[in-house]
Design a protein around this motif. Sequence first.
Motif, PDB file in Angstrom:
ATOM      1  N   LEU A  18       0.835  -1.192   0.000  1.00  0.00           N
ATOM      2  CA  LEU A  18       0.000   0.000   0.000  1.00  0.00           C
ATOM      3  C   LEU A  18       0.877   1.253   0.000  1.00  0.00           C
ATOM      4  O   LEU A  18       1.974   1.255   0.571  1.00  0.00           O
ATOM      5  N   PRO A  19       0.421   2.337  -0.628  1.00  0.00           N
ATOM      6  CA  PRO A  19       1.244   3.570  -0.648  1.00  0.00           C
ATOM      7  C   PRO A  19       1.399   4.187   0.739  1.00  0.00           C
ATOM      8  O   PRO A  19       2.244   5.058   0.933  1.00  0.00           O
ATOM      9  N   THR A  20       0.611   3.736   1.724  1.00  0.00           N
ATOM     10  CA  THR A  20       0.698   4.291   3.080  1.00  0.00           C
ATOM     11  C   THR A  20       1.764   3.604   3.921  1.00  0.00           C
ATOM     12  O   THR A  20       1.903   3.914   5.102  1.00  0.00           O
ATOM     13  N   ILE A  21       2.497   2.667   3.375  1.00  0.00           N
ATOM     14  CA  ILE A  21       3.508   1.968   4.157  1.00  0.00           C
ATOM     15  C   ILE A  21       4.545   2.971   4.672  1.00  0.00           C
ATOM     16  O   ILE A  21       5.002   3.838   3.934  1.00  0.00           O
ATOM     17  N   PRO A  22       4.924   2.900   5.966  1.00  0.00           N
ATOM     18  CA  PRO A  22       5.919   3.858   6.489  1.00  0.00           C
ATOM     19  C   PRO A  22       7.245   3.758   5.737  1.00  0.00           C
ATOM     20  O   PRO A  22       7.664   2.684   5.316  1.00  0.00           O
ATOM     21  N   ARG A  23       7.878   4.923   5.586  1.00  0.00           N
ATOM     22  CA  ARG A  23       9.122   4.957   4.811  1.00  0.00           C
ATOM     23  C   ARG A  23      10.211   4.102   5.452  1.00  0.00           C
ATOM     24  O   ARG A  23      10.967   3.417   4.756  1.00  0.00           O
ATOM     25  N   GLU A  24      10.291   4.115   6.807  1.00  0.00           N
ATOM     26  CA  GLU A  24      11.348   3.340   7.445  1.00  0.00           C
ATOM     27  C   GLU A  24      11.129   1.843   7.239  1.00  0.00           C
ATOM     28  O   GLU A  24      12.086   1.068   7.149  1.00  0.00           O
ATOM     29  N   THR A  25       9.853   1.410   7.138  1.00  0.00           N
ATOM     30  CA  THR A  25       9.575  -0.003   6.866  1.00  0.00           C
ATOM     31  C   THR A  25       9.947  -0.346   5.432  1.00  0.00           C
ATOM     32  O   THR A  25      10.557  -1.390   5.163  1.00  0.00           O
ATOM     33  N   LEU A  26       9.605   0.536   4.483  1.00  0.00           N
ATOM     34  CA  LEU A  26       9.936   0.294   3.078  1.00  0.00           C
ATOM     35  C   LEU A  26      11.449   0.237   2.874  1.00  0.00           C
ATOM     36  O   LEU A  26      11.962  -0.608   2.138  1.00  0.00           O
ATOM     37  N   ASP A  27      12.187   1.120   3.551  1.00  0.00           N
ATOM     38  CA  ASP A  27      13.652   1.141   3.399  1.00  0.00           C
ATOM     39  C   ASP A  27      14.284  -0.121   3.957  1.00  0.00           C
ATOM     40  O   ASP A  27      15.384  -0.515   3.544  1.00  0.00           O
ATOM     41  N   ALA A  28      13.621  -0.772   4.925  1.00  0.00           N
ATOM     42  CA  ALA A  28      14.194  -1.971   5.552  1.00  0.00           C
ATOM     43  C   ALA A  28      14.012  -3.218   4.689  1.00  0.00           C
ATOM     44  O   ALA A  28      14.620  -4.253   4.966  1.00  0.00           O
ATOM     45  N   LEU A  29      13.187  -3.150   3.638  1.00  0.00           N
ATOM     46  CA  LEU A  29      12.936  -4.316   2.786  1.00  0.00           C
ATOM     47  C   LEU A  29      14.085  -4.451   1.799  1.00  0.00           C
ATOM     48  O   LEU A  29      14.040  -3.945   0.685  1.00  0.00           O
ATOM     49  N   ASP A  30      15.121  -5.161   2.190  1.00  0.00           N
ATOM     50  CA  ASP A  30      16.331  -5.263   1.392  1.00  0.00           C
ATOM     51  C   ASP A  30      16.394  -6.627   0.704  1.00  0.00           C
ATOM     52  O   ASP A  30      15.732  -7.589   1.109  1.00  0.00           O
TER      53      ASP A  30
END
Length: 952
Positions: A18-30
Amino acid sequence: MTVQESLNALGQWEIDLLPTIPRETLDALDYFGHVAIVRGRVDPVQAGDNLLSAARYVGVLRGNSLADDARTKIPNDNVKISGVGMAMWLGDEDGKGSVYENAVTAASASFADTIRMLLPASGAVTEGTLYPVAGTYTGTHQWQSPRDAIQYVCQTMSTTSVPVSWRVNGDGTLDAGPEADLFVTTPTCTVVARGAGHDMAMRGVPGSLDLTGDVEDYTTRVVLLAEGEGSSIATGSADISPATSYKDVHGNAVELTRLVSESDTVTANASVRAQLALSQFVAPKQDLRLNIQDYDVEGHFALGDYVYAYDPDKGLVDAGVEITFRGQRLNPIKLQVTEISWGVTDEYTVAYRTADGVWLDLTDHIETSDAGTYVTVGGFDRALSSVGEPVGSRPNADTSVPGVPTLIEPFTGVAYLDSRGFTRARVVVSWNAPNNVDGSTVLDGSHYEIRYAVDTDMIYPATWSQVSQVRWQDLQIWAQPFAAPDGQWQTMVVNWDTTTAQLQDLSPGVGYDVQIRAVDTTGNVGAWSGTTTFVASEDNLPPSTPAAPSVAGSRIAVQVTHELGKSSGGTFNLESDLDHLEVHVSYEPTFTPDATTLAGKTPANAGMIQAQIPVVFTAQVEETSARYVRVIAVDKTGNKSGPSDAATATALLIDDAHISDLTVSKVTAGTISASWVMAGEIKTADTGARARISADGYELYDSAGTRTFFADATDGSVNIVGQLVSGTSGRRLEINPTGVYLPEIRFYPSSGTNYGFINAFDSGSETTVGIGSSTYSAAGTDAQSRALLAQNSAQLEVIRTDTQSRLGGYVWARSAALFSGFSRGGVDGGYFYADEVSARVGWNTVNAANGNFFNFESGRTYHVGRWANYTTASSNDGLFTGSVTVSSAVAASFTYGPTMDTSMVPIVTLRASNFGTGTPTVWGVQSISTTGFTVAWNNTQSMNINFWIYRV
């Protein structure tokens, strides 16, 4: 979000975020993190790595897509991540992975041992459960991924009755063995077009069954090309049985021969592999897909399990199989599930595990899917997931064997000192590269293997100097005074592009046997060369010149002290192969040591150097004139150093009033016995662990030079670094007990090991003091009474010793409030609270549904909870309530149940069933006693009576 699982393959998955996913969570998806999908809602942070075993599916993140959906104006509203299954860690679709660069060879190995050999060296997949499989396996695997090699072994060791397979679990472990041990081979689920439902041990799953077929891969004979090259290629073949019924245009039986190349297959496995290849193509290809829309199969069957499929309209019938389902006899076909495609609904938890083992919850940030479940199952006699392509490539295998390298003599060598100061020897061996045994040039050389060991046959020579250092009883037989030490072969590997090698750490003067052989890249090993014997270089390195000694003289003797240091500086740094010191004495300051000046020999060895024990030697010399002393270091081989500088001493000290006025300058060693000794200070050493008594007081130091004890002579104060114990057993006191990191005082009883304590711990500039009782049992739980005095609070409580949680009554006082109560296992009971503006007393105050308490504030008092009902009143209740409805009456009497201790006062209200002419105009409490009361009104009427009862 969909997941596609494939048997013995990678499969794939994709998640829409979803576009509402927090940025810090998205950055952690490596990349290369792991996604776990679990039925139900769980907290990934609490569950941790247990999710890897509990999850329905675990996948590896390999791709992401950050884009915008042009249909909306929301940025980053088309974000996806994707990846494959855990089988990727054995090797991906391109063959990448922990490839065997060095050959892994199994020779008549069991199935379990073979699989262990083939596990990735990187540790990406570890051993799970390996089930036994009949027979042994022989083969070599190189330049393959572990997934290809393990699949090859499982196929080779499979039989028609016992198929063998493997799987990678969510926690990164590998299970392998017969399919009966890995999967459900006796189906408990039937896929039917009509009549789904439950029947005892069988479940019927509704779904449509789509069947397609072709003969594009149909084969009547397989010729398998195994190891070898040219005319030496090993082959295996297999023919269809029974013969094919298909005909060509002239009526001849169809002949379709397939060539399969497996250059890594050994000759012994060629026929088995040919039959295995043929079994994949002996029937028309039948592709069966089960569309199980709107039904989740989890819990009924999983990937690799066998299921029944029944649809007589499409020919899915097997007369050899009969089951009873819901009272009907069915003849379904038995098929293996080779692929499952399913959607992730809102009933699942989706979690992500970073490379550092940190878990993130993605459940609220994904778009769920309502896609149905699609199942691909195996064919009637073979797995439908097979593509029917030839296995492996066809490089020419090298069967040539390297010849024997020729060692070039003589070898060169030299003695040297190792890092510990011992004399060792090194030897450089060289050789000529060989041809193959057939005379051809070696083009695929891999490496040389050199092995060497102590030669036990040669007689070792010895000089008289060497013999003089050995006792007669230590010598061996007359023919060989010094016997060779026994030793096993030591092996080293040298690259093919070099023809020299250096053998290190050899014993000087000892004979060694050496052999060499050649190995090519295919693993063909040449024969060992003949044994060549050499003698390692003798120890010809003399010790360093020692420093000048310290000398003290008397009328009767000269005492020499040496700290085993080099003349260049330092102490205890002479070589470790030192054996003894020669002490030479003369009247000339520049004399040359020889046999006439030798006063004696004194032991000096590596043990004294390591322990830093100085040499002390006494030479009996009666002259009183000045004399000069020089020392020479001699090693175990007899090599002698140059003489040290001369040290001088004059023997005049013994005549000082016959030692009645002995001074410290005259005492260098020995023991003093006297009724009193007066001195400026007494100490056991200048550095390291020591004791010292002086006018300052009494001091102790540890080996690092830290003062651990000091009793100050000025004011009597004592400083101690370490543990203070008042006794060794029984009732005693311990301060700063060993191993405790907090300042602590322990109080032990007369017996046992239990103790009470006072300790303190700090947080920056704050200090907290704790007082604890010894441990005792509270209803089977280890408990402890504790007082804790912190900077902002004081606590008195009973706690569990294992979790430090409350286990009974407690009091907590702060500058702003006081509260106390009872708590056990995290559940609060009675509770008291007071601060500057309010007070509270009651039970279970944090439970809004069941709590019962009074709250007192400025200007008001209120009660939270329920009053007691009069039907369950006790004889000493002070307040309870009730509500009763009577029909068509003019009075109603109520009893309390028990007889109350004193008279009660009821407060009553009446509510009529209507407010017409029947509304009473006169009503009230008619009588009161300790057992009950009566309420009456002036006309017959149904009435609801509500009351509170107070004690007076």
